[in-house]
Design a protein around this motif. Structure first.
Motif, PDB file in Angstrom:
ATOM      1  N   TRP A 107      -5.625   5.027   0.018  1.00 58.14           N
ATOM      2  CA  TRP A 107      -6.035   4.405   1.269  1.00 58.14           C
ATOM      3  C   TRP A 107      -7.450   4.734   1.731  1.00 58.14           C
ATOM      4  O   TRP A 107      -8.044   3.966   2.489  1.00 58.14           O
ATOM      5  N   VAL A 108      -8.003   5.877   1.317  1.00 63.47           N
ATOM      6  CA  VAL A 108      -9.338   6.255   1.797  1.00 63.47           C
ATOM      7  C   VAL A 108     -10.383   5.791   0.784  1.00 63.47           C
ATOM      8  O   VAL A 108     -10.337   6.189  -0.385  1.00 63.47           O
ATOM      9  N   PRO A 109     -11.330   4.957   1.203  1.00 66.86           N
ATOM     10  CA  PRO A 109     -12.334   4.450   0.250  1.00 66.86           C
ATOM     11  C   PRO A 109     -13.284   5.545  -0.220  1.00 66.86           C
ATOM     12  O   PRO A 109     -13.567   6.511   0.505  1.00 66.86           O
ATOM     13  N   ASP A 110     -13.783   5.404  -1.437  1.00 67.01           N
ATOM     14  CA  ASP A 110     -14.711   6.384  -2.002  1.00 67.01           C
ATOM     15  C   ASP A 110     -15.965   6.541  -1.154  1.00 67.01           C
ATOM     16  O   ASP A 110     -16.541   7.630  -1.082  1.00 67.01           O
ATOM     17  N   SER A 111     -16.390   5.461  -0.522  1.00 75.41           N
ATOM     18  CA  SER A 111     -17.612   5.520   0.281  1.00 75.41           C
ATOM     19  C   SER A 111     -17.468   6.515   1.435  1.00 75.41           C
ATOM     20  O   SER A 111     -18.438   7.186   1.812  1.00 75.41           O
ATOM     21  N   TRP A 112     -16.273   6.615   1.997  1.00 68.03           N
ATOM     22  CA  TRP A 112     -16.042   7.554   3.104  1.00 68.03           C
ATOM     23  C   TRP A 112     -16.167   8.990   2.615  1.00 68.03           C
ATOM     24  O   TRP A 112     -16.802   9.820   3.263  1.00 68.03           O
ATOM     25  N   TRP A 113     -15.570   9.292   1.453  1.00 71.54           N
ATOM     26  CA  TRP A 113     -15.665  10.637   0.891  1.00 71.54           C
ATOM     27  C   TRP A 113     -17.116  10.976   0.561  1.00 71.54           C
ATOM     28  O   TRP A 113     -17.584  12.090   0.830  1.00 71.54           O
ATOM     29  N   ARG A 114     -17.837  10.016  -0.043  1.00 76.12           N
ATOM     30  CA  ARG A 114     -19.222  10.285  -0.432  1.00 76.12           C
ATOM     31  C   ARG A 114     -20.094  10.583   0.785  1.00 76.12           C
ATOM     32  O   ARG A 114     -20.978  11.444   0.733  1.00 76.12           O
ATOM     33  N   GLY A 135     -13.853  12.377  -4.777  1.00 75.72           N
ATOM     34  CA  GLY A 135     -14.656  11.885  -3.659  1.00 75.72           C
ATOM     35  C   GLY A 135     -16.075  12.395  -3.648  1.00 75.72           C
ATOM     36  O   GLY A 135     -16.900  11.898  -2.878  1.00 75.72           O
ATOM     37  N   HIS A 158     -14.566  10.289 -12.453  1.00 75.19           N
ATOM     38  CA  HIS A 158     -13.305   9.889 -11.832  1.00 75.19           C
ATOM     39  C   HIS A 158     -12.135  10.385 -12.676  1.00 75.19           C
ATOM     40  O   HIS A 158     -12.012  10.057 -13.846  1.00 75.19           O
ATOM     41  N   HIS A 203       0.823  -1.208   0.000  1.00 78.50           N
ATOM     42  CA  HIS A 203       0.000   0.000   0.000  1.00 78.50           C
ATOM     43  C   HIS A 203       0.860   1.262   0.000  1.00 78.50           C
ATOM     44  O   HIS A 203       0.474   2.285  -0.584  1.00 78.50           O
TER      45      HIS A 203
END
Length: 386
Positions: free
Chosen positions: A216-223, A266, A332, A7
């Motif tokens: 490292w940060v998933p798209d779901s967290w940003w959304r 995001g 994207h 990673h």
């Protein structure tokens, strides 16, 4: 390869991919900025900023656009102008213009995000300057100004004051004779590398943080953070949360743009991206420098006024571009996954690397290394003339 190492390599690879994509526009922007700084003397116009008004605001904006894009240097130069007689309002307008209306920012935005963001950044930058001028006129009190000037005269050290004190403009002769003279070539090389030196840490930090967040940060967290499932709230929330993210990022100036790409991917709103980029002058280190320069009360006042101006400008620009049908659809941006290849970007990168090598030779051979050593030294505490 271990999970952690895999990673880490992925994040570093994404950081390098973005750096390679913007190397030539960054170099080109630094070159244009160096040329302008080499031909326009900021000391010659400091006296014109001693009164509030449209003319002085326009001069402060033009001077900022012709200056270095380093936020720390901009803050230091603004104090110098303030101590030489400029009003505090015009000094702060200069700061914002120097980081939002400069060549480097526009070129990097164009390559990474597209022309709509360039247009919105410059239109929004002018709008933010106008908002600041109006807010200052009706809220900046004389007692606060007196305390700010008293604190400024103490000459406390911030950062990049040596850079702020340097005015290497060549003013004798016609434009072309100055541009192509030996002194002009030297001034351009010195301005180019002084800007690069002052910004490399923020640029490196911006690329590294952006690569890490993208990996490292998933798209779901940003959304979830940007309320993308509620489009109306998303439009209002973006300009409000964007400056807060910038404040906590510790990254300023052009280094903000890679982070803006992550936020756009995001799901932050168009206006939120613009407000985020505007907010490079309210990061915690700069708030602390404002405290040293002008005192706590003025520092907190500038933080509050700046936040209101950038959030409002981002919101209004977002709605204006949406109404004109100029807001790009969310998609994207794959710059993080782009691998260097033999395309026009690579050829331009190598071309500008050769040009930078020529400028570096001139820089070193004309005492540039000694100049760099002076850049972080504090300026003299005396008032000085205009």
């Amino acid at each position: 390869m271990s999970f952690v190492l895999q990673h880490l390599v992925q994040a570093l690879g994404m950081s390098f991919s973005m750096f390679w994509e913007v190397l030539w526009p960054l170099a080109f922007g630094f070159l244009l900025s160096a040329i302008v700084q080499s031909l326009v003397s900021r000391n010659a116009v400091a006296g014109a900023l001693g009164k509030d008004g449209l003319r002085a605001t326009m001069i402060a904006s033009a001077l900022g656009a012709a200056s270095s894009s380093c936020s720390y240097a901009a803050v230091a130069i603004a104090r110098t102008l303030f101590r030489k007689g400029a009003t505090l309002a015009n000094a702060i307008v200069f700061e914002f213009a120097s980081t939002n209306l400069v060549f480097e920012l526009g070129l990097v935005l164009l390559v990474l995000l597209g022309w709509q963001f360039v247009a919105a950044e410059f239109a929004g930058g002018l709008l933010m300057v106008a908002i600041l001028a109006v807010v200052f006129k009706y809220t900046l009190r004389a007692n606060l100004l007196d305390k700010a000037r008293e604190q400024a005269e103490k000459g406390l050290s911030g950062r990049m004051e040596g850079h702020a004190a340097m005015d290497m403009a060549v003013t004798e002769g016609s434009f072309l004779s100055r541009l192509f003279s030996g002194r002009g070539f030297t001034a351009i090389s010195h301005n180019f590398f002084s800007d690069l030196y002052s910004l490399w840490q923020d640029l490196a930090l911006g690329f590294l943080i952006s690569g890490a967040l993208a990996a490292w940060v998933p798209d779901s967290w940003w959304r979830a953070l940007f309320l993308t499932n509620q489009p109306t709230l998303n439009e209002f929330w973006g300009p409000l949360i964007g400056p807060v993210i910038s404040l906590l990022s510790f990254v300023c100036s052009v280094g903000n743009v890679p982070l803006a790409v992550v936020l756009w991917n995001g799901g932050i709103s168009f206006g939120g991206v613009i407000a985020f980029i505007f907010a490079d002058l309210i990061i915690i280190p700069i708030v602390n420098i404002h405290r040293k320069y002008y005192g706590w009360r003025t520092s907190l006042y500038l933080l509050g006024v700046s936040y209101v101006a950038m959030a409002l400008a981002g919101l209004l620009i977002g709605f204006a571009f949406q109404g004109l049908g100029m807001t790009p659809a969310h998609h994207h941006i794959s710059v993080f996954e782009t691998r260097p290849s033999w395309n026009y970007t690579t050829w331009l990168d190598f071309g500008f690397l050769i040009l930078m090598t020529i400028l570096l030779w001139r820089f070193i051979s004309t005492g540039g290394v000694g100049m760099i050593r002076m850049m972080n030294k504090p300026m003299a505490a005396s008032h000085g003339g205009p």
